[in-house]
Write a protein that holds these residues in place. Structure first.
Motif, PDB file in Angstrom:
ATOM      1  N   ILE A 188       0.821  -1.219   0.000  1.00  0.00           N
ATOM      2  CA  ILE A 188       0.000   0.000   0.000  1.00  0.00           C
ATOM      3  C   ILE A 188       0.852   1.265   0.000  1.00  0.00           C
ATOM      4  O   ILE A 188       0.319   2.369   0.135  1.00  0.00           O
ATOM      5  CB  ILE A 188      -0.982   0.037   1.197  1.00  0.00           C
ATOM      6  CG1 ILE A 188      -0.242   0.002   2.527  1.00  0.00           C
ATOM      7  CG2 ILE A 188      -1.978  -1.105   1.100  1.00  0.00           C
ATOM      8  CD1 ILE A 188      -1.156   0.202   3.732  1.00  0.00           C
ATOM      9  N   TYR A 189       2.190   1.104  -0.154  1.00  0.00           N
ATOM     10  CA  TYR A 189       3.014   2.304  -0.281  1.00  0.00           C
ATOM     11  C   TYR A 189       3.535   2.422  -1.707  1.00  0.00           C
ATOM     12  O   TYR A 189       4.159   1.495  -2.244  1.00  0.00           O
ATOM     13  CB  TYR A 189       4.204   2.330   0.681  1.00  0.00           C
ATOM     14  CG  TYR A 189       4.911   3.656   0.541  1.00  0.00           C
ATOM     15  CD1 TYR A 189       4.388   4.787   1.153  1.00  0.00           C
ATOM     16  CD2 TYR A 189       6.019   3.798  -0.293  1.00  0.00           C
ATOM     17  CE1 TYR A 189       4.972   6.028   0.962  1.00  0.00           C
ATOM     18  CE2 TYR A 189       6.606   5.029  -0.492  1.00  0.00           C
ATOM     19  CZ  TYR A 189       6.073   6.149   0.137  1.00  0.00           C
ATOM     20  OH  TYR A 189       6.627   7.387  -0.084  1.00  0.00           O
ATOM     21  N   PHE A 190       3.302   3.599  -2.290  1.00  0.00           N
ATOM     22  CA  PHE A 190       3.751   3.893  -3.648  1.00  0.00           C
ATOM     23  C   PHE A 190       4.308   5.311  -3.652  1.00  0.00           C
ATOM     24  O   PHE A 190       3.684   6.232  -3.118  1.00  0.00           O
ATOM     25  CB  PHE A 190       2.578   3.791  -4.635  1.00  0.00           C
ATOM     26  CG  PHE A 190       1.901   2.452  -4.615  1.00  0.00           C
ATOM     27  CD1 PHE A 190       2.270   1.450  -5.494  1.00  0.00           C
ATOM     28  CD2 PHE A 190       0.896   2.187  -3.683  1.00  0.00           C
ATOM     29  CE1 PHE A 190       1.661   0.206  -5.449  1.00  0.00           C
ATOM     30  CE2 PHE A 190       0.282   0.957  -3.640  1.00  0.00           C
ATOM     31  CZ  PHE A 190       0.663  -0.046  -4.520  1.00  0.00           C
ATOM     32  N   ASP A 191       5.462   5.486  -4.249  1.00  0.00           N
ATOM     33  CA  ASP A 191       6.075   6.812  -4.315  1.00  0.00           C
ATOM     34  C   ASP A 191       5.532   7.535  -5.547  1.00  0.00           C
ATOM     35  O   ASP A 191       6.148   7.533  -6.610  1.00  0.00           O
ATOM     36  CB  ASP A 191       7.598   6.685  -4.384  1.00  0.00           C
ATOM     37  CG  ASP A 191       8.287   8.043  -4.286  1.00  0.00           C
ATOM     38  OD1 ASP A 191       7.593   9.049  -4.060  1.00  0.00           O
ATOM     39  OD2 ASP A 191       9.521   8.092  -4.440  1.00  0.00           O
ATOM     40  N   PHE A 192       4.376   8.160  -5.383  1.00  0.00           N
ATOM     41  CA  PHE A 192       3.710   8.794  -6.524  1.00  0.00           C
ATOM     42  C   PHE A 192       4.484   9.998  -7.039  1.00  0.00           C
ATOM     43  O   PHE A 192       4.334  10.387  -8.194  1.00  0.00           O
ATOM     44  CB  PHE A 192       2.294   9.214  -6.130  1.00  0.00           C
ATOM     45  CG  PHE A 192       1.390   8.057  -5.791  1.00  0.00           C
ATOM     46  CD1 PHE A 192       1.089   7.098  -6.743  1.00  0.00           C
ATOM     47  CD2 PHE A 192       0.864   7.914  -4.517  1.00  0.00           C
ATOM     48  CE1 PHE A 192       0.267   6.021  -6.442  1.00  0.00           C
ATOM     49  CE2 PHE A 192       0.040   6.843  -4.200  1.00  0.00           C
ATOM     50  CZ  PHE A 192      -0.259   5.902  -5.161  1.00  0.00           C
ATOM     51  N   ASN A 193       5.283  10.611  -6.172  1.00  0.00           N
ATOM     52  CA  ASN A 193       6.134  11.736  -6.573  1.00  0.00           C
ATOM     53  C   ASN A 193       5.331  12.874  -7.204  1.00  0.00           C
ATOM     54  O   ASN A 193       5.757  13.495  -8.179  1.00  0.00           O
ATOM     55  CB  ASN A 193       7.235  11.258  -7.543  1.00  0.00           C
ATOM     56  CG  ASN A 193       8.387  12.251  -7.628  1.00  0.00           C
ATOM     57  OD1 ASN A 193       8.641  13.009  -6.693  1.00  0.00           O
ATOM     58  ND2 ASN A 193       9.068  12.260  -8.767  1.00  0.00           N
ATOM     59  N   GLN A 194       4.166  13.131  -6.624  1.00  0.00           N
ATOM     60  CA  GLN A 194       3.329  14.250  -7.066  1.00  0.00           C
ATOM     61  C   GLN A 194       2.826  15.008  -5.828  1.00  0.00           C
ATOM     62  O   GLN A 194       1.623  15.141  -5.625  1.00  0.00           O
ATOM     63  CB  GLN A 194       2.151  13.754  -7.904  1.00  0.00           C
ATOM     64  CG  GLN A 194       2.550  13.069  -9.194  1.00  0.00           C
ATOM     65  CD  GLN A 194       1.355  12.834 -10.105  1.00  0.00           C
ATOM     66  OE1 GLN A 194       0.616  13.745 -10.467  1.00  0.00           O
ATOM     67  NE2 GLN A 194       1.158  11.585 -10.479  1.00  0.00           N
ATOM     68  N   PRO A 195       3.749  15.516  -5.001  1.00  0.00           N
ATOM     69  CA  PRO A 195       3.335  16.118  -3.727  1.00  0.00           C
ATOM     70  C   PRO A 195       2.388  17.295  -3.873  1.00  0.00           C
ATOM     71  O   PRO A 195       1.454  17.443  -3.071  1.00  0.00           O
ATOM     72  CB  PRO A 195       4.666  16.534  -3.088  1.00  0.00           C
ATOM     73  CG  PRO A 195       5.640  16.612  -4.216  1.00  0.00           C
ATOM     74  CD  PRO A 195       5.211  15.562  -5.196  1.00  0.00           C
TER      75      PRO A 195
ATOM     76  N   ASN B 273      -2.488   5.881 -13.234  1.00  0.00           N
ATOM     77  CA  ASN B 273      -1.338   6.231 -14.080  1.00  0.00           C
ATOM     78  C   ASN B 273      -0.050   5.633 -13.538  1.00  0.00           C
ATOM     79  O   ASN B 273       0.809   5.174 -14.300  1.00  0.00           O
ATOM     80  CB  ASN B 273      -1.205   7.745 -14.189  1.00  0.00           C
ATOM     81  CG  ASN B 273      -2.277   8.372 -15.068  1.00  0.00           C
ATOM     82  OD1 ASN B 273      -2.975   7.660 -15.797  1.00  0.00           O
ATOM     83  ND2 ASN B 273      -2.436   9.672 -14.999  1.00  0.00           N
ATOM     84  N   TYR B 274       0.113   5.633 -12.207  1.00  0.00           N
ATOM     85  CA  TYR B 274       1.315   5.057 -11.612  1.00  0.00           C
ATOM     86  C   TYR B 274       1.404   3.563 -11.904  1.00  0.00           C
ATOM     87  O   TYR B 274       2.496   3.029 -12.132  1.00  0.00           O
ATOM     88  CB  TYR B 274       1.303   5.297 -10.098  1.00  0.00           C
ATOM     89  CG  TYR B 274       2.588   4.902  -9.418  1.00  0.00           C
ATOM     90  CD1 TYR B 274       3.654   5.799  -9.335  1.00  0.00           C
ATOM     91  CD2 TYR B 274       2.751   3.631  -8.875  1.00  0.00           C
ATOM     92  CE1 TYR B 274       4.845   5.430  -8.714  1.00  0.00           C
ATOM     93  CE2 TYR B 274       3.941   3.256  -8.262  1.00  0.00           C
ATOM     94  CZ  TYR B 274       4.976   4.160  -8.184  1.00  0.00           C
ATOM     95  OH  TYR B 274       6.163   3.795  -7.589  1.00  0.00           O
ATOM     96  N   LEU B 275       0.246   2.894 -11.914  1.00  0.00           N
ATOM     97  CA  LEU B 275       0.219   1.455 -12.184  1.00  0.00           C
ATOM     98  C   LEU B 275       0.193   1.132 -13.681  1.00  0.00           C
ATOM     99  O   LEU B 275       0.196  -0.039 -14.064  1.00  0.00           O
ATOM    100  CB  LEU B 275      -1.004   0.828 -11.500  1.00  0.00           C
ATOM    101  CG  LEU B 275      -1.036   0.903  -9.974  1.00  0.00           C
ATOM    102  CD1 LEU B 275      -2.361   0.348  -9.445  1.00  0.00           C
ATOM    103  CD2 LEU B 275       0.133   0.143  -9.365  1.00  0.00           C
ATOM    104  N   ASN B 276       0.159   2.167 -14.521  1.00  0.00           N
ATOM    105  CA  ASN B 276       0.115   2.000 -15.978  1.00  0.00           C
ATOM    106  C   ASN B 276      -1.082   1.157 -16.421  1.00  0.00           C
ATOM    107  O   ASN B 276      -0.961   0.282 -17.296  1.00  0.00           O
ATOM    108  CB  ASN B 276       1.415   1.364 -16.495  1.00  0.00           C
ATOM    109  CG  ASN B 276       2.606   2.296 -16.352  1.00  0.00           C
ATOM    110  OD1 ASN B 276       2.496   3.498 -16.551  1.00  0.00           O
ATOM    111  ND2 ASN B 276       3.758   1.738 -15.997  1.00  0.00           N
TER     112      ASN B 276
END
Length: 266
Positions: free
Chosen positions: A194-201, A237-240
């Motif tokens: 359940i942790y993903f570094d979306f990098n969109q703060p 989008n992160y998971l494509n």
């Protein structure tokens, strides 16, 4: 879980395994998932307790219960528990004589959670705990290392408020509470990436700022809001995921919720 999952769900789980991490696997952090304090009702007081015991000012701990409105950010609670560590012996005796139990923070190893999710789910949400509240029996996420950044907390928050996370909770949960409720345990969530570094703060913070101002809607209504669509877009989008996969995930979530609530009515 496997028996109740379609091929689409199994594909999503595979994506999560490749792209994300379990909280316990975050290097350099000590994050745990557990359950609230499960205290009896004799421990819970409301703000009117000051009328009888004015010395309790600044000695109450916020305590989230089912009486509280579902929120994306916890800024207040209806109930409180009394902090024994801040009381004198004569004050303790007065409170006990009134039939009120007092909470000793040293009696539990549980920390105050950084994020709280419902365990008996009537509507899905994950709330950021802004007031260091304990929960009665919710699913709690603890930062035992106390080193998790705000951006990392919001990365967890945004995923746990996505259609993907809600779908997984529907599938892994038990439909045994009656009234259409879902019983979703801490142990289920602990096993999920359940942790993903979306990098969109900036984008995540903007969504959070909008959602923290209002209560959580019934889940099928919430799914249709602009904020939820923006959360889903970040996660999809992160998971494509293709448009077809995205639509299928949302439709499956709605199907599970509808089936559960329909069964409750019949």
């Amino acid at each position: 879980m496997l028996l109740s999952s379609t091929d689409a769900v199994l594909n999503i789980i595979s994506l999560l395994e490749r792209k994300g991490k379990r909280l316990c696997d975050l290097t350099g952090y000590d994050i745990d998932i557990g359950q609230g304090l499960n205290l009896s009702k004799t421990f819970i007081v409301k703000s009117d307790v000051f009328g009888k015991f004015p010395f309790l000012k600044n000695k109450l701990i916020p305590f989230m219960t089912s009486d509280d409105t579902a929120q994306f950010a916890i800024t207040g609670t209806v109930g409180f528990i009394i902090d024994k560590s801040k009381l004198e012996d004569k004050q303790i005796r007065k409170i006990n004589d009134a039939g009120i139990s007092i909470f000793d923070p040293n009696s539990t190893s549980k920390l105050r959670p950084i994020l709280i999710l419902p365990r008996g789910v009537s509507r899905h949400f994950c709330a950021l705990n802004l007031i260091s509240a304990y929960s009665a029996s919710a699913v709690d996420i603890y930062d035992k290392s106390k080193t998790l950044s705000e951006d990392m907390k919001l990365n967890i928050w945004v995923f746990l408020n996505s259609s993907i996370a809600w779908l997984l909770r529907e599938i892994t949960g038990r439909k045994s509470l009656g009234g259409g409720l879902l019983k979703a345990e801490a142990s289920d969530l602990r096993e999920m990436p359940i942790y993903f570094d979306f990098n969109q703060p900036a984008k995540v913070s903007k969504i959070y700022d909008n959602l923290r101002k209002r209560a959580v809607l019934p889940t099928i209504e919430e799914i249709k809001t602009q904020e939820h669509k923006e959360i889903d877009k970040i996660v999809f989008n992160y998971l494509n995921m293709s448009n077809a996969q995205q639509n299928e995930a949302v439709e499956l979530l709605i199907k599970h919720i509808s089936a559960r609530t329909t069964k409750a009515r019949t």
